[in-house]
Design an enzyme around this catalytic site. Structure first.
Site: not given
Length: 483
Positions: A176, A77, A152
């Site tokens: 997330s 990420k 996210s």
């Protein structure tokens, strides 16, 4: 059958026997990226040249038979810093940021000899539930390209679901990892707060953020969490807890397991298809010898409101470092220092980030601190106590990972309140700091549903045991999107 249809253990055996090479696996990743990336948009930055370089080195040196992750491709990420590889947090303000150090989890992954394929798309500064607030592009759900992958960590989940990488790292501040894992039909673990070092994670809300693994199955997830867990002198909130061999807990035996099912997690607002999938999952667990009762987490209703006050307050402080002076974007239109600050931040941050910074600054301001921030902290204490109370009589808590399946792109982006309320089943876990895993448990109208299994502090091994036992009785984790 592609190479990524095999598990970590199966690929490790093939690598050790030299039936395949790390180069083959990296090629598999980039071939798949070339084929589907235009449709899903999982990545912000690719690490192609370096990945093939590492693959060749590992191929020449030979795979360590004791190192389960050696030679396997991973995606990271883009709020986890990677030395000499652009890290943006999906924001214009860090569009050209080139870190000079690795996050602790990245160092651990390098020691484990994984191969970084690239940096994955996300909501800007991890603020969002749909990966629509990214400065670069929106990510699409591999199961239905007109829908969001969740957020996210949307890129982390979509890349695994689409077969672009074998596994990935995400971060979870209010859901997330678990919500995108549920939306994309993969496995996502939010570890206990402090289990995994946050050093090198670009902070959103420091008391809530936690890094965790996203994988195709439970066993792979356990191997990846083993590799990234542990005390870190660079993170004062990491906890000196022995790193267990989580993979040893996958016995399939859950006879006598006591499950609490919160009435608040299957009530109004949960889609009927989601509720049915969870009830069916409970029947499967009963068949395996578990029992369940309805329980109550009475302060859950205050979770979302408390979370958005606390997380935004911490964000307003954490993001004050992005000022155009030291690193990141600097407005070319400023003539004074004050203008440099205001224009850099106005031009560099997206709407959702600015909204949360303003909300947090307001909640912390004189005259409102007691009414908002302090009240939210008090509610957080009550929410934490709810979990403590239930775990006195039950081993795990089970409910949906999200009240809905994946929603349409642009369906909620202009309605922040509805978007925030989607986090109702995940934020209490972050507020309490306990671990939780999302595993695929069915489909509703062709879209994946996630089962959320919540444990007591540092009981990830038990969560893996329960999730794995469920997975072995079902085939949902083997289903793949048709891209």
């Amino acid at each position: 059958m592609g190479l990524f249809d095999f598990s970590v253990k199966e690929l490790h055996d093939k690598l050790v026997k030299k039936e395949i090479s790390p180069f083959d696996l990296v090629s598999e990743s980039f071939n798949r990226i070339e084929s589907v990336e235009d449709k899903v948009g999982s990545f912000i930055t690719l690490n192609k040249e370096a990945a093939f370089g590492v693959a060749e080195e590992l191929g020449d040196a030979g795979i360590d038979p004791n190192n389960m992750l050696s030679g396997l491709p991973i995606g990271i990420k883009d709020n986890i810093v990677t030395k000499n590889l652009r890290t943006t947090a999906a924001s214009k303000i860090l569009e050209n940021f080139d870190p000079i150090y690795d996050a602790t989890v990245v160092s651990k992954l390098k020691n484990a000899q994984t191969i970084n394929i690239g940096k994955l798309n996300m909501d800007e500064f991890a603020m969002g539930s749909s990966t629509e607030t990214s400065y670069f592009h929106k990510t699409h759900n591999p199961w239905d390209l007109s829908r969001v992958p969740g957020g996210s960590s949307g890129g982390s989940a979509s890349a695994v679901a689409a077969g672009e990488v074998l596994f990935s790292l995400g971060s979870d501040t209010g859901g997330s990892i678990r919500q995108p894992a549920a939306f994309c039909g993969v496995v996502g673990m939010k570890p206990t707060y402090g289990r995994v070092s946050r050093f090198g994670l670009i902070a959103f809300a420091s008391s809530l953020d936690q890094i965790g693994p996203i994988t195709k199955n439970v066993e792979d997830n356990a191997y990846l969490l083993e590799a990234i867990s542990g005390l870190d002198a660079n993170d004062s909130t990491s906890i000196n807890q022995p790193v267990e061999r989580f993979s040893d807990s996958l016995t399939g035996d859950i006879k006598g397991l006591r499950i609490g099912v919160p009435k608040e997690y299957l009530g109004e607002g949960v889609d009927p298809g989601v509720k049915q999938a969870v009830l069916d999952a409970l029947k499967t667990l009963e068949k395996l010898g578990a029992t369940w009762d309805e329980v109550s987490l009475p302060h859950s209703e205050y979770g979302v409101a408390s979370y958005y006050i606390l997380a935004s307050s911490e964000a307003s402080s954490n993001l004050s470092r992005f000022d155009g002076v030291r690193y990141g974007y600097r407005s070319p239109n400023a003539t004074t220092l004050e203008e440099l600050y205001t224009k850099t931040r106005s031009e560099g941050f997206g709407d959702e980030v600015k909204r949360r910074i303003m909300l947090g600054t307001y909640a912390l301001s004189s005259g409102y601190y007691d009414a908002y921030y302090k009240k939210a902290q008090q509610a957080r204490t009550l929410i934490k106590q709810d979990f403590v109370n239930v775990f006195e009589n039950y081993d795990v808590i089970i409910g949906p990972s999200s009240p809905t399946t994946a929603f349409k792109i642009d369906g909620m982006i202009n309605d922040p309140i509805t978007m925030y309320s989607n986090d109702i089943l995940t934020v209490p876990i972050n507020l309490a700091g306990v671990p939780a895993i999302s595993v695929p448990c069915g489909f509703s109208d062709g879209l994946p549903v996630g089962l959320q299994i919540i444990g007591n502090y540092f009981e990830e091994s038990l969560l893996y045991k329960v999730a794995h036992a469920f997975e072995q009785e079902t085939t949902f984790h083997k289903e793949k999107p048709n891209l």
